[in-house]
Design a protein around this motif. Structure first.
Motif, short mmCIF file in Angstrom:
data_model
loop_
_atom_site.label_atom_id
_atom_site.label_comp_id
_atom_site.label_asym_id
_atom_site.label_seq_id
_atom_site.Cartn_x
_atom_site.Cartn_y
_atom_site.Cartn_z
N GLY A 79 0.81 -1.21 0.00
CA GLY A 79 0.00 0.00 0.00
C GLY A 79 0.84 1.26 0.00
O GLY A 79 0.53 2.24 -0.69
N THR A 80 1.93 1.24 0.77
CA THR A 80 2.85 2.39 0.80
C THR A 80 3.48 2.62 -0.56
O THR A 80 3.62 3.76 -1.01
CB THR A 80 3.94 2.17 1.86
OG1 THR A 80 3.33 1.98 3.14
CG2 THR A 80 4.89 3.35 1.92
N VAL A 85 2.50 6.34 -6.35
CA VAL A 85 2.07 6.45 -7.75
C VAL A 85 0.64 6.96 -7.86
O VAL A 85 0.33 7.81 -8.68
CB VAL A 85 2.19 5.08 -8.46
CG1 VAL A 85 1.74 5.20 -9.91
CG2 VAL A 85 3.61 4.55 -8.37
N PHE A 86 -0.24 6.41 -7.00
CA PHE A 86 -1.66 6.76 -7.08
C PHE A 86 -2.07 7.63 -5.89
O PHE A 86 -1.43 7.62 -4.84
CB PHE A 86 -2.51 5.48 -7.09
CG PHE A 86 -2.25 4.59 -8.26
CD1 PHE A 86 -2.81 4.84 -9.50
CD2 PHE A 86 -1.42 3.48 -8.12
CE1 PHE A 86 -2.55 4.01 -10.57
CE2 PHE A 86 -1.15 2.64 -9.19
CZ PHE A 86 -1.72 2.91 -10.43
N GLN A 87 -3.15 8.35 -6.08
CA GLN A 87 -3.69 9.19 -5.02
C GLN A 87 -4.19 8.31 -3.88
O GLN A 87 -4.84 7.29 -4.09
CB GLN A 87 -4.83 10.05 -5.58
CG GLN A 87 -5.22 11.22 -4.71
CD GLN A 87 -4.15 12.30 -4.67
OE1 GLN A 87 -3.11 12.16 -5.31
NE2 GLN A 87 -4.40 13.36 -3.93
N ARG A 205 -1.13 10.27 -8.32
CA ARG A 205 -0.73 11.07 -7.17
C ARG A 205 -0.48 12.53 -7.56
O ARG A 205 0.19 12.80 -8.54
CB ARG A 205 0.54 10.49 -6.54
CG ARG A 205 1.02 11.22 -5.29
CD ARG A 205 2.18 10.47 -4.65
NE ARG A 205 2.66 11.17 -3.47
CZ ARG A 205 3.61 12.08 -3.49
NH1 ARG A 205 4.19 12.40 -4.63
NH2 ARG A 205 4.00 12.67 -2.37
N VAL A 206 -1.06 13.43 -6.78
CA VAL A 206 -0.89 14.86 -7.00
C VAL A 206 0.41 15.30 -6.36
O VAL A 206 0.68 14.99 -5.19
CB VAL A 206 -2.06 15.66 -6.40
CG1 VAL A 206 -1.83 17.16 -6.55
CG2 VAL A 206 -3.36 15.25 -7.07
N LYS A 207 1.23 15.99 -7.13
CA LYS A 207 2.51 16.46 -6.60
C LYS A 207 2.29 17.54 -5.56
O LYS A 207 1.25 18.19 -5.52
CB LYS A 207 3.40 16.99 -7.72
CG LYS A 207 3.69 15.98 -8.80
CD LYS A 207 4.42 14.76 -8.24
CE LYS A 207 4.74 13.76 -9.35
NZ LYS A 207 5.45 12.58 -8.83
N VAL A 230 6.47 24.36 1.67
CA VAL A 230 5.93 23.27 0.87
C VAL A 230 5.03 22.44 1.74
O VAL A 230 5.38 22.04 2.83
CB VAL A 230 7.08 22.40 0.33
CG1 VAL A 230 6.50 21.23 -0.44
CG2 VAL A 230 7.97 23.23 -0.56
N MET A 231 3.82 22.21 1.26
CA MET A 231 2.89 21.36 1.99
C MET A 231 2.03 20.62 0.97
O MET A 231 1.88 21.07 -0.17
CB MET A 231 2.02 22.20 2.95
CG MET A 231 1.11 23.18 2.27
SD MET A 231 0.28 24.21 3.47
CE MET A 231 -0.36 22.98 4.57
N SER A 232 1.45 19.54 1.37
CA SER A 232 0.65 18.75 0.45
C SER A 232 -0.72 19.38 0.29
O SER A 232 -1.39 19.70 1.27
CB SER A 232 0.48 17.31 1.00
OG SER A 232 1.74 16.67 1.01
N GLU A 233 -1.12 19.55 -0.95
CA GLU A 233 -2.46 20.04 -1.22
C GLU A 233 -3.47 18.94 -0.97
O GLU A 233 -4.53 19.16 -0.42
CB GLU A 233 -2.54 20.53 -2.66
CG GLU A 233 -3.92 21.06 -3.01
CD GLU A 233 -4.04 21.40 -4.48
OE1 GLU A 233 -3.20 20.91 -5.26
OE2 GLU A 233 -4.97 22.12 -4.84
N ARG A 234 -3.12 17.76 -1.40
CA ARG A 234 -3.98 16.61 -1.17
C ARG A 234 -3.09 15.43 -0.82
O ARG A 234 -1.95 15.34 -1.21
CB ARG A 234 -4.80 16.27 -2.43
CG ARG A 234 -5.61 17.47 -2.93
CD ARG A 234 -6.36 17.08 -4.19
NE ARG A 234 -7.09 18.20 -4.70
CZ ARG A 234 -6.62 19.08 -5.56
NH1 ARG A 234 -5.38 18.97 -5.99
NH2 ARG A 234 -7.36 20.08 -5.99
N VAL A 235 -3.66 14.46 -0.08
CA VAL A 235 -2.90 13.28 0.31
C VAL A 235 -3.41 12.08 -0.45
O VAL A 235 -4.52 12.08 -0.95
CB VAL A 235 -3.02 13.04 1.83
CG1 VAL A 235 -2.31 14.16 2.56
CG2 VAL A 235 -4.46 12.94 2.27
#
Length: 235
Positions: A79-80, A85-87, A205-207, A230-235
């Motif tokens: 899963g990790t 690769v994927f959202q 996956r969203v950069k 820098v922070m994640s917009e989406r996880v």
């Protein structure tokens, strides 16, 4: 944090508003509560299921539980890797849908195939806790620490689901009692689908994106400085 708030792409403060209005975190807590409840009950009643519904001895059931825990470990690593690769919320939709389907079979199936399906659930449920935690604590801003503490309290679901499934098992049998974790997975599915739709329905996956932090005006009248974080917009 209050003096230099991180701003989103709309210029609004990340995590603005009181903690009780951080709805993503609240719904993630409910999903975490249901997931942990499902995970604990699936493992707690595994040997009973293998002996009553699968026709195995207690020793064989214990060995099979060991194999299931190995599947859980492998599933966490897989899963990790997929999350690079994927959202994450898209992966959760697929994994939760599979868990619901497999759990439904566990409630109706019999014999060795049913036990094998029960073992397979361990693989697909493995990355859920950490993924839900990450989804629930994203973009909390000043509420991140308290939000993380609330998400951790989701483990209390194991203490609630177990006696409920035990009561059902006493009255209707262990096979039927696995309806309890099935309900838990269904709640998780509701949250991850809502999260995926609300955050753009991305599959890949969203950069990471750059948020802006306002540093305020200096006493010498200089222009307002901006610091990039820098922070994640989406996880």
């Amino acid at each position: 944090m209050a003096d230099n708030p991180a701003l989103d792409q709309f210029g609004e403060e990340i995590g603005a508003g009181p903690l009780y209005k951080q709805y993503n975190m609240i719904f993630a807590f409910i999903a975490q509560f249901n997931y942990v409840g499902a995970q604990v009950t699936i493992a707690a009643f595994f040997i009973n299921y293998a002996t009553e519904n699968g026709g195995f001895t207690s020793t064989q059931g214990s060995n099979m539980l060991s194999y299931a825990l190995i599947c859980f470990t492998v599933g966490r690593f897989v899963g990790t890797a997929l999350a690079t690769v994927f959202q994450a919320d898209f992966i959760m939709i697929i994994y939760t849908a599979i868990c619901i389907a497999l759990n439904a079979y566990v409630c109706t199936g019999r014999g060795t195939p049913a036990v094998a399906v029960l073992i397979t659930i361990f693989f697909f449920e493995a990355p859920m806790y950490s993924t839900l935690f990450t989804m629930g604590t994203a973009n909390l801003g000043k509420h991140t620490r308290r939000g993380a503490g609330i998400l951790v309290m989701g483990v209390s679901g194991g203490a609630v689901f177990t006696p409920i499934q035990g009561a059902v098992a006493d009255h209707a049998g262990t096979r039927i009692s696995y309806m309890v974790p099935l309900i838990g997975f269904t709640h998780v599915m509701g949250y991850v689908v809502f999260h995926w739709i609300r955050h753009g329905r991305h599959i890949m996956r969203v950069k990471e994106v750059t948020a802006v932090t306002a540093a305020g005006l200096g006493s010498d009248g200089d222009e307002e400085k901006k610091e990039e974080v820098v922070m994640s917009e989406r996880v």
